[in-house]
Design a protein around this motif. Sequence first.
Motif, short mmCIF file in Angstrom:
data_model
loop_
_atom_site.label_atom_id
_atom_site.label_comp_id
_atom_site.label_asym_id
_atom_site.label_seq_id
_atom_site.Cartn_x
_atom_site.Cartn_y
_atom_site.Cartn_z
N ALA A 80 100.76 91.34 17.58
CA ALA A 80 100.62 89.89 17.74
C ALA A 80 99.30 89.36 17.20
O ALA A 80 99.07 88.16 17.21
CB ALA A 80 100.76 89.50 19.21
N ASP A 81 98.42 90.26 16.73
CA ASP A 81 97.12 89.89 16.19
C ASP A 81 96.22 89.35 17.32
O ASP A 81 96.64 89.20 18.47
CB ASP A 81 97.27 88.85 15.06
CG ASP A 81 96.11 88.88 14.05
OD1 ASP A 81 95.16 89.66 14.26
OD2 ASP A 81 96.17 88.12 13.08
N VAL A 82 94.97 89.07 16.99
CA VAL A 82 93.98 88.57 17.95
C VAL A 82 93.29 87.37 17.31
O VAL A 82 92.69 87.50 16.24
CB VAL A 82 92.94 89.66 18.31
CG1 VAL A 82 91.89 89.09 19.26
CG2 VAL A 82 93.63 90.87 18.93
N LEU A 83 93.36 86.20 17.94
CA LEU A 83 92.86 84.98 17.33
C LEU A 83 91.38 85.08 16.96
O LEU A 83 90.95 84.62 15.90
CB LEU A 83 93.10 83.78 18.25
CG LEU A 83 92.65 82.42 17.72
CD1 LEU A 83 93.32 82.08 16.39
CD2 LEU A 83 92.92 81.32 18.75
N SER A 84 90.58 85.69 17.82
CA SER A 84 89.13 85.72 17.59
C SER A 84 88.71 86.70 16.50
O SER A 84 87.59 86.62 15.99
CB SER A 84 88.39 86.07 18.89
OG SER A 84 88.80 87.34 19.37
N PHE A 129 83.17 79.27 22.66
CA PHE A 129 83.68 78.19 23.51
C PHE A 129 85.17 78.31 23.79
O PHE A 129 85.79 77.38 24.30
CB PHE A 129 83.38 76.83 22.83
CG PHE A 129 81.92 76.65 22.52
CD1 PHE A 129 81.04 76.23 23.51
CD2 PHE A 129 81.43 76.91 21.26
CE1 PHE A 129 79.69 76.08 23.24
CE2 PHE A 129 80.07 76.77 20.98
CZ PHE A 129 79.21 76.35 21.97
N SER A 130 85.75 79.46 23.46
CA SER A 130 87.20 79.63 23.58
C SER A 130 87.57 80.63 24.66
O SER A 130 86.80 81.55 24.97
CB SER A 130 87.78 80.12 22.25
OG SER A 130 87.54 79.22 21.21
N SER A 131 88.76 80.50 25.18
CA SER A 131 89.32 81.50 26.07
C SER A 131 89.67 82.75 25.28
O SER A 131 90.07 82.68 24.12
CB SER A 131 90.58 80.95 26.74
OG SER A 131 91.28 81.96 27.42
N THR A 132 89.54 83.91 25.93
CA THR A 132 90.01 85.15 25.31
C THR A 132 91.51 85.33 25.51
O THR A 132 92.07 86.36 25.12
CB THR A 132 89.27 86.38 25.89
OG1 THR A 132 89.37 86.37 27.31
CG2 THR A 132 87.79 86.34 25.49
N SER A 133 92.15 84.33 26.12
CA SER A 133 93.61 84.34 26.27
C SER A 133 94.18 83.09 25.61
O SER A 133 94.64 82.16 26.29
CB SER A 133 93.99 84.37 27.76
OG SER A 133 93.50 85.52 28.39
N PRO A 134 94.16 83.03 24.27
CA PRO A 134 94.67 81.83 23.58
C PRO A 134 96.17 81.69 23.77
O PRO A 134 96.88 82.69 23.90
CB PRO A 134 94.32 82.09 22.12
CG PRO A 134 94.28 83.59 22.01
CD PRO A 134 93.74 84.07 23.32
#
Length: 442
Positions: free
Chosen positions: A44-48, A246-251
């Motif tokens: 699923a990849d990782v956004l960060s 500034f982001s959640s690690t659970s996008p």
Amino acid sequence: MKTPVSDFIERYAKSGTSRFHMPGHKGKNILGIEKYDITEIYGADVLSTAEGIIEESEKNLTALYGSGKSFYITGGSTTAICAMLAMIKKPEGEKTYVLAARNVHKAFVHGSALLDIEADWLMPRESNGILSCMVEMAEVEALLSSSGGKYSAVYLTSPDYLGKMADIKGISEVCHRYGLPLIVDNAHGAYLKFLDESMHPIDLGADICCDSAHKTLPVLTGGAYLHISDRAKDFTSSAREKIALFSSTSPSYLIMKSMDMCNSYLSESFQKELAKTVERVNAIKSFLSEKGFEVLESEPLKIVINAAKAGYSGEELSEMMRRAKMEAEFSDDDYLVLMVSPKNTKRDFTRLKKFFGKIKIKAEIKREFKPLPYPEREMSVREATFKKSEITKTEDAIGKICASVTVSCPPAVPVVISGERITEDVQKALLYYGIDEIKTVI
């Protein structure tokens, strides 16, 4: 255009896999969308640190917008604004200053407090309320020429909440002469790229900008983009790191799925549908003008009515619309703001025209807009934000220092900002705009 994120989620939803991972609903229906709500599982990849299907989808987004690099954000433009500020912050120990039009979203003030950034303000030229802050190219030139290299960037909000658009092309040329990046909060203008002639900030000369995709495109709430132009590619290497601050690690994969699917829509029928919608909006604006309403000049998908000129408050018209099964975007004493997209149906426009066809123009409600004060800064935004504070009645606030920004979510000109002193003029302006209490430094 391929939709790699959406395709992966669809396959996983149909796979019958036992979910020994987050989230806790395990794909079982409560709302009916849980099967698509996944976390960063294998594949699923990782956004960060995107390097799989998310990176592929972002490449599609980059191609659509013609940027140097575009990034997905699932925390709205609030996250993007803070990230953009972090990208231009000087190394620790050096103070960072930004020259900014005063009509900032409160996320700009919050980000400045967290990052210890200070803004010098470009104040509105006209006294017509707090929702706009139009600045001239010459004004920016004059301030930069006398600044002695003080600033790290120039920051604009365009379109503003009344749909007015800054001279991004002209101001960007000034910025580039001084070797400064132009940053634009384009939260209300994700669609501007796809007009017959693009009006998107990146095409007009901005170096970094953010779009709230969900505001004008068919994207779930929270979906946003951060774009970096080809001219400013030096910022791309640190962009993900700054966004992650500034982001959640659970996008939300639901939001990313909607952005991924939107890419396909933008590449296919959107431009044609947008042109048709702009025609419909222009027809409504003409109809309203013929009826005697003052319709403000604005970006193509906003309808902004000066309600007071027609003898109503914006809130009054908004409530009347609500009874007719229509909900406006924004209203106050003076204005009614309607936001449109290609997903508004023919019935929506018919209903709107029928409603205003029955509204009788009354005597104008006279409003005297006084010049907004430019309060004196007594301490940094960061210091004021994190000092002990208390709630103070505005009538008792003269002489105190503002601890917290005094404007709500819509980008608007704050009467007073954290660290600024409340004078009699500031007090009068606060009371004029119905701000009866304010948080002040103890």
